[in-house]
Every structure is written in C-alpha cells, then in structure tokens.
Design an enzyme around this catalytic site. Structure first.
Site, PDB file in Angstrom:
ATOM      1  N   ASP A  16       0.855  -1.192   0.000  1.00 42.86           N
ATOM      2  CA  ASP A  16       0.000   0.000   0.000  1.00 42.86           C
ATOM      3  C   ASP A  16       0.891   1.241   0.000  1.00 42.86           C
ATOM      4  OD1 ASP A  16      -2.399   1.570   0.140  1.00 42.86           O
ATOM      5  OD2 ASP A  16      -2.033   1.886   2.270  1.00 42.86           O
ATOM      6  N   SER A  17       0.289   2.373  -0.353  1.00 42.60           N
ATOM      7  CA  SER A  17       1.029   3.629  -0.299  1.00 42.60           C
ATOM      8  C   SER A  17       1.441   3.962   1.134  1.00 42.60           C
ATOM      9  CB  SER A  17       0.153   4.756  -0.848  1.00 42.60           C
ATOM     10  OG  SER A  17      -1.026   4.850  -0.071  1.00 42.60           O
ATOM     11  N   CYS A  79      -4.316  -1.504  -2.156  1.00 45.73           N
ATOM     12  CA  CYS A  79      -4.472  -0.064  -2.368  1.00 45.73           C
ATOM     13  C   CYS A  79      -5.364   0.098  -3.596  1.00 45.73           C
ATOM     14  CB  CYS A  79      -3.104   0.553  -2.626  1.00 45.73           C
ATOM     15  SG  CYS A  79      -3.142   2.285  -3.083  1.00 45.73           S
ATOM     16  N   GLU A 164      -3.268   8.877   8.109  1.00 38.66           N
ATOM     17  CA  GLU A 164      -1.798   8.828   8.132  1.00 38.66           C
ATOM     18  C   GLU A 164      -1.229   9.650   9.289  1.00 38.66           C
ATOM     19  OE1 GLU A 164       0.683   7.343   5.793  1.00 38.66           O
ATOM     20  OE2 GLU A 164      -1.029   6.052   5.397  1.00 38.66           O
ATOM     21  N   CYS A 198     -11.180   2.669  -0.327  1.00 38.25           N
ATOM     22  CA  CYS A 198      -9.803   3.035  -0.005  1.00 38.25           C
ATOM     23  C   CYS A 198      -9.450   2.275   1.258  1.00 38.25           C
ATOM     24  CB  CYS A 198      -9.679   4.541   0.221  1.00 38.25           C
ATOM     25  SG  CYS A 198      -8.061   5.020   0.877  1.00 38.25           S
ATOM     26  N   HIS A 200      -7.506   2.791   3.585  1.00 36.64           N
ATOM     27  CA  HIS A 200      -7.339   3.563   4.820  1.00 36.64           C
ATOM     28  C   HIS A 200      -8.672   3.749   5.567  1.00 36.64           C
ATOM     29  CE1 HIS A 200      -3.490   4.735   3.065  1.00 36.64           C
ATOM     30  NE2 HIS A 200      -3.188   5.420   4.142  1.00 36.64           N
TER      31      HIS A 200
HETATM   32  N1  DGL Z   1      -4.952   3.215   0.647  1.00 40.27           N
HETATM   33  C1  DGL Z   1      -4.982   3.668  -0.697  1.00 40.27           C
HETATM   34  C2  DGL Z   1      -6.235   3.243  -1.413  1.00 40.27           C
HETATM   35  O1  DGL Z   1      -6.798   2.228  -1.094  1.00 40.27           O
HETATM   36  C3  DGL Z   1      -4.677   5.075  -1.064  1.00 40.27           C
HETATM   37  C4  DGL Z   1      -4.264   6.061  -0.133  1.00 40.27           C
HETATM   38  C5  DGL Z   1      -3.471   7.146  -0.778  1.00 40.27           C
HETATM   39  O2  DGL Z   1      -4.031   8.136  -1.242  1.00 40.27           O
HETATM   40  O3  DGL Z   1      -2.268   6.966  -0.810  1.00 40.27           O
HETATM   41  O4  DGL Z   1      -6.654   3.893  -2.339  1.00 40.27           O
END
Ligand code: DGL
Length: 279
Positions: A16-17, A79, A164, A198, A200
């Site tokens: 993931d990012s 991600c 984050e 997402c 997150h």
């Molecule tokens: N967790 C990532 C997703 O599922 C992206 C978060 C980011 O913007 O880096 O899209």
C-alpha cells in the site's frame, strides 16, 4: 528489464502507499494465518490518491519489483488507487518481462464481485481517493457484472491524511467525515450500500457509522479481499506451492522505521519488526 529474481518459495507480498493496507493484511492474516507475508508501505511518498496516473504506475511498479526481489511470487495491491491506476498495465505489460510466472492481484475486483448480493435498492455509493474516483474503475467494473446497479462516487481527499496523521479518532475528523458522506448521499437518496473504496477508510469506520443513516451499510474491503485470496490459492495450487507457510510477517517502509513501528503497532495492536527500504 530482465531481473534475477529468487526462485525459492517466499512470502505473499502486500503493498500500500502507506498504513491503509494494514486493514487488508490483518483480515488476510485472520483468514490465512499459516502463510508468510511481507508488508510494504511507501509511507515516504504517500498519499498516492492525488497523484497522476503515470506517477502511481511508476511507484507501484517499483514496489512490486521490490517485493519480487524480496522473494514474493504473489503480490496483493492492498491499495485501490494503485489497483485502479497501475494493476492492469503491470499485469499486461510488465509481468511478461519481469517474470511471467509471478502474479499481482488488486482489491477492486473482489469487492465488486460481492456487491450484487448486498444492495437491495440497486443504488450504491463509492467513497474513495480522487484518483480512484476519477479512474471510473468502480462503475466500470460494477457494470461489467451488474449492469442494473446505479453507482455514484465521491472523492474524500482529506480522509487519508487524517489516518496517516493518527487523527482518525480525533475531534477534527468529524467535519470531513460528515461532509463527504452528505455530499455522496445528496447525489442519490436511494443509496443503501457504500463501498469504502480506499484501504485507509476502515480506520474511520466508527465515525463513518455515526454519520450514515441506519439503512445505509458501509462495506470495508478486508474480509472480501481475504476470502477472494483464499479462493485464488485454492484454485491455483501451483501458486500456493510457491508461498511459504510459517505464519510470519515482516514489514518494510520507505519512511523512518521508528515512525512506521509506532503508527503500525497502534493499528495492529502488536509489536512488529520493520526495516527501511529504498524503491
Ligand atoms: N490506501 C490507498 C487506497 O486504497 C490510497 C491512499 C493514498 O491516497 O495513498 O486507495
């Protein structure tokens, strides 16, 4: 680019990012505890959600290549932004030259496959990063399987920074959680199911539930992705044989180790071993 990649069986890679993919990893480990995993978070370059197609593709390819070098034969892009913007190009253009036997899977398809059985009104919403919403990946994939479902999306550019920065439970998060939910529901009052598109966002679930009307169900992806991976390994015994099984997990970050250890331990409720890596 021809690389010398390790051929011995190895862990399953989860990328993931940043920290968001930990929500997917923990559900995968609950479902498939016997496997070994490597988690890679590109925390130094997160968020990806506001970045261009070219940059997300370039960064994701670097991460996948690193996970292959670390011994993974199978990598999950935990991600949505990377799945939306990079997965197809990597599968079509890069895997054949990197190593045609290795595999990269995303999180959008497993989520979409389940959605038809969940919505009753056949009106669904998607909350995701600007990049994922702009890519139209969700409506495109949903309409391939369920042409009758109406899909509306809303980008939530401030949710990833809240997570984050460890502010998901803070008082300041309420304003932006409510704002994006209200904006999505104003587009279609018949929505009964919302994909949290997402990885997150499950960290914001307590607040998301607080601001959603009772008849609307939020759908986090972790369990859907975990079940889909279980099914994949069952259907592909040749890949299963290349995945080591000692129940271990190691973590890599592109940011400072200490920073990752502190935040990730809070997400995972366990002490972890983490190393810094350059992509
Ligand atoms: N967790 C990532 C997703 O599922 C992206 C978060 C980011 O913007 O880096 O899209």
């Amino acid at each position: 680019m021809m690389l010398q990649l390790p051929s011995a069986p190895g862990p399953i890679g989860v990328f993931d990012s940043g920290y968001g993919g930990l929500t997917i990893l923990s559900k995968i480990r609950e479902c498939l505890p016997q496997y070994d995993y490597i988690y890679l978070g590109d925390n130094a370059r997160s968020p990806y959600g506001t970045r261009s197609f070219e940059i997300v593709y370039e960064f994701t390819l670097q991460a996948v290549t690193k996970l292959f070098e670390l011994g993974c034969h199978l990598v999950i892009l935990a991600c949505n932004t990377a799945s939306a913007k990079a997965l197809r190009s990597i599968q079509m253009n890069d895997l054949p030259t990197l190593d045609a036997q290795r595999r990269v899977l995303g999180v959008i398809r497993p989520t979409v496959e389940c959605i038809g059985n969940i919505t009753h009104s056949r009106h669904i919403g998607v909350l995701a990063t600007a990049g994922t919403i702009k890519s139209e990946s969700y409506p495109l994939e949903i309409h391939k399987l369920f042409p009758d479902i109406q899909v509306n999306g809303e980008a939530c550019p401030l949710w990833v920074p809240l997570v984050e920065n460890n502010e998901a439970q803070g008082d300041g998060a309420d304003y932006f959680v409510r704002k994006y939910i209200d904006e999505l529901l104003a587009k279609d009052r018949q929505i009964d199911t919302i994909i949290l598109g997402c990885t997150h966002y499950p960290l914001l679930l307590p607040k998301i539930r607080q601001y959603l009307p009772a008849h609307v169900t939020p759908i986090p992806q972790g369990e859907l992705v975990a079940e889909s991976l279980k099914d994949y390994l069952h259907r592909h015994p040749e890949m299963d044989a290349k995945c080591t099984k000692q129940g271990q997990c190691t973590y890599y970050t592109t940011e400072a180790e200490e920073k990752f250890r502190e935040s990730a331990s809070a997400f995972l409720n366990e002490e972890i071993r983490v190393s810094r890596v350059e992509l």
